[in-house]
Enzyme design. Structure first.
Site, PDB file in Angstrom:
ATOM      1  N   ILE A 164      32.617  16.042  30.160  1.00 30.27           N
ATOM      2  CA  ILE A 164      32.230  17.441  30.317  1.00 30.27           C
ATOM      3  C   ILE A 164      33.234  18.289  29.556  1.00 30.27           C
ATOM      4  O   ILE A 164      34.429  18.286  29.847  1.00 30.27           O
ATOM      5  CB  ILE A 164      32.200  17.860  31.803  1.00 30.27           C
ATOM      6  CG1 ILE A 164      31.168  17.034  32.567  1.00 30.27           C
ATOM      7  CG2 ILE A 164      31.895  19.351  31.922  1.00 30.27           C
ATOM      8  CD1 ILE A 164      31.127  17.322  34.049  1.00 30.27           C
ATOM      9  N   LYS A 222      52.230  37.620  20.404  1.00 34.49           N
ATOM     10  CA  LYS A 222      51.235  38.686  20.416  1.00 34.49           C
ATOM     11  C   LYS A 222      51.899  39.965  20.914  1.00 34.49           C
ATOM     12  O   LYS A 222      52.331  40.039  22.067  1.00 34.49           O
ATOM     13  CB  LYS A 222      50.054  38.315  21.318  1.00 34.49           C
ATOM     14  CG  LYS A 222      49.021  39.421  21.445  1.00 34.49           C
ATOM     15  CD  LYS A 222      47.923  39.030  22.411  1.00 34.49           C
ATOM     16  CE  LYS A 222      46.970  40.202  22.651  1.00 34.49           C
ATOM     17  NZ  LYS A 222      45.952  39.882  23.670  1.00 34.49           N
ATOM     18  N   GLU A 274      40.204  42.309  25.816  1.00 36.56           N
ATOM     19  CA  GLU A 274      41.609  42.601  26.069  1.00 36.56           C
ATOM     20  C   GLU A 274      42.363  41.368  26.567  1.00 36.56           C
ATOM     21  O   GLU A 274      43.412  41.478  27.207  1.00 36.56           O
ATOM     22  CB  GLU A 274      41.744  43.749  27.065  1.00 36.56           C
ATOM     23  CG  GLU A 274      41.455  45.118  26.453  1.00 36.56           C
ATOM     24  CD  GLU A 274      42.557  45.609  25.516  1.00 36.56           C
ATOM     25  OE1 GLU A 274      43.626  44.973  25.484  1.00 36.56           O
ATOM     26  OE2 GLU A 274      42.343  46.636  24.833  1.00 36.56           O
TER      27      GLU A 274
END
Length: 497
Positions: free
Chosen positions: A46, A82, A341
């Protein structure tokens, strides 16, 4: 003894991936040596979604709880830094703005800096607020180091989600978590109270538990498949219901920020990692066919594809209960907000921390469960409003998608925020909200929302004093920026250790 009242000694997690192994790692850390059995059931056959590869700064708090060193984390996950998100085309076809982490300026006389900035702009000052936020200037210059002599450089990370799951699996198993390979074929409920008693795997094995945690992704195998909890659908406000994702070759040095570009029927992400770029198009299937979305993504890729396209379908919203009976849904099993976001990983981690804070010892108290659900659903709603705000204030009407989004309206809670900001410059938020004044100001002003006024305290400084303070703040940011090496150099040093 009913599962409702017996001691919680057996915890069963269904599903691996980032959500499952984050949960397993945190529980393993919290309960080490106390005798509880923690079992994670997953199947190699899966697949996982695996595209939640950008984060927000609180990820560092979660890693600190696990005592994971930042350098080890970045090396293991091919991570990059980031400093915020660059938004292209959201405030109009030629508009670009940056939503940074950290803080814009400093509070003065008890009010947020942006009120002074609004006064400055009204007097004809330069509207570029970037020089008052270190993270914005570092992103523009492609520079980063975790801290300067004056304080931290606020940041999140980009990482390879599959690598993060593997890293946390090793961590969790070292803490005693037992992984079981297999697919869940059946769920047994207590006939009296409907609590989950056990899982039956496809090979007939039975796994009993006291607390079950559903990390099975969109399927919600336990929370929905077994307990029929129900779902609150926010598609009327957030019509994007599909995504197509594709990694590409890394070309050049990775920039220290995520990029979100508005497209005809949604938006495209670009997430730079050390070894590749992550790319995807989030779109509304009512406005764009799946094949057409893939074609559009391929036409705007920054490099050569490294794999076939991965297509996803989803509905914005959340389960009506995140904790139902003796089952807690974490990650996509609990709800989904498009990654505009980068809040997917954050919602997983806050749900885990909330569970740890209220972890049951002897049965399940309904007041505790109710408090957990109240806080969890409130968090979803506040983040939902911030995401919707991007669409509600987007200055676009060039395609049916953007016209329909503009006509969709907004929740009352968001309407109050926007109306208050337009009228007074005040940003309404609550302590503990993920997104505060700097975040709201960056997005609203970036998309062209201009308040009519500002806080009266901001009039207390003479023009000369305000100008002097602004110059001091600019100088402080410039001094900090000069201490930062290139982001690429930071990553090279990291790899060399």
């Amino acid at each position: 003894m009913s599962a409702r009242t017996r001691p919680v000694r057996r915890i069963v997690i269904v599903g691996g991936g980032s959500a499952g192994w984050m949960t397993a790692a945190a529980l393993g850390r919290a309960l080490a040596g106390q005798g509880q059995a923690i079992t994670l059931v997953e199947s190699e056959t899966i697949g996982t979604v695996g595209v939640g590869e950008a984060t927000v700064p609180p990820i560092h708090e979660f890693n600190r709880y696990l005592r994971i060193e930042p350098a080890d984390f970045l090396r293991a996950t091919h991570g990059t830094i980031k400093l915020g998100i660059a938004f292209d085309g959201w405030g109009g076809a030629d508009n670009s703005y940056f939503h940074p982490f950290g803080y814009l300026g400093v509070e003065m006389s008890g009010i947020h800096f942006h009120h002074y900035w609004l006064r400055h702009i009204a007097a004809g000052g330069d509207p570029d607020h970037g020089p008052y936020n270190l993270e914005t200037m570092a992103a523009r210059a492609g520079r980063f180091v975790p801290a300067t002599r004056h304080g931290p450089v606020h940041h999140a990370v980009h990482f390879d989600a599959a690598a993060y799951a593997r890293f946390l699996r090793t961590y969790a198993e070292d803490k005693g978590v037992v992984r079981v390979e297999g697919k869940v074929a059946d769920v047994t409920l207590d006939p009296e109270d409907g609590y989950i008693e056990a899982l039956t795997l496809d090979d007939g094995r039975r796994i009993e538990g006291d607390l079950f945690i559903d990390c099975s992704g969109f399927r919600g195998l336990l929370i929905e498949g077994a307990l029929a909890t129900g779902y609150t659908d926010w598609n009327h406000w957030l019509p994007c219901d599909s995504a197509v994702a594709m990694p590409t070759e890394r070309s050049g040095d990775p920039p220290p920020f995520t990029r979100s570009t508005a497209r005809a029927a949604g938006w495209q992400w670009r997430i730079p990692l050390q070894h590749r770029d992550g790319n995807g198009y989030v779109y509304s299937s009512a406005h764009l066919g799946h094949d057409a979305a893939e074609t559009a993504l391929r036409a705007n890729l920054p490099g050569a594809p490294l794999a076939d396209a991965n297509r996803l379908r989803f509905t914005a919203g959340h389960r009506k209960l995140i904790w139902n009976r003796n089952c807690v849904a974490i990650g996509l099993a609990g709800g989904f907000l498009e990654p505009l976001e980068s809040t997917s990983i954050h919602l997983i981690q806050t749900t885990i921390i909330r569970l740890l804070a209220l972890l049951p010892r002897d049965g399940f108290d309904p007041h505790v469960v109710a408090r957990f659900n109240r806080d969890a659903l409130h968090e979803y709603a506040t983040i939902r409003d911030f995401v919707i705000a991007h669409y509600a204030t987007a200055n676009r009407d060039d395609t049916p998608f953007w016209r329909d989004v503009a006509a969709a309206g907004v929740p009352d809670s968001l309407a109050e925020r926007i109306e208050a900001y337009r009228a007074t410059g005040n940003i309404l938020f609550e302590p503990g909200d993920l997104f505060g004044p700097t975040n709201w100001y960056a997005v609203l002003t970036g998309q062209g929302v201009r308040p009519k006024s500002w806080h009266p305290i901001a009039d207390g400084l003479s023009p000369e004093d305000l100008s002097a303070r602004l110059a001091t703040l600019r100088g402080r940011v410039a001094e900090q920026l000069s201490e930062l090496p290139p982001h690429s150099e930071f990553l090279r040093r990291l790899s060399a250790v």
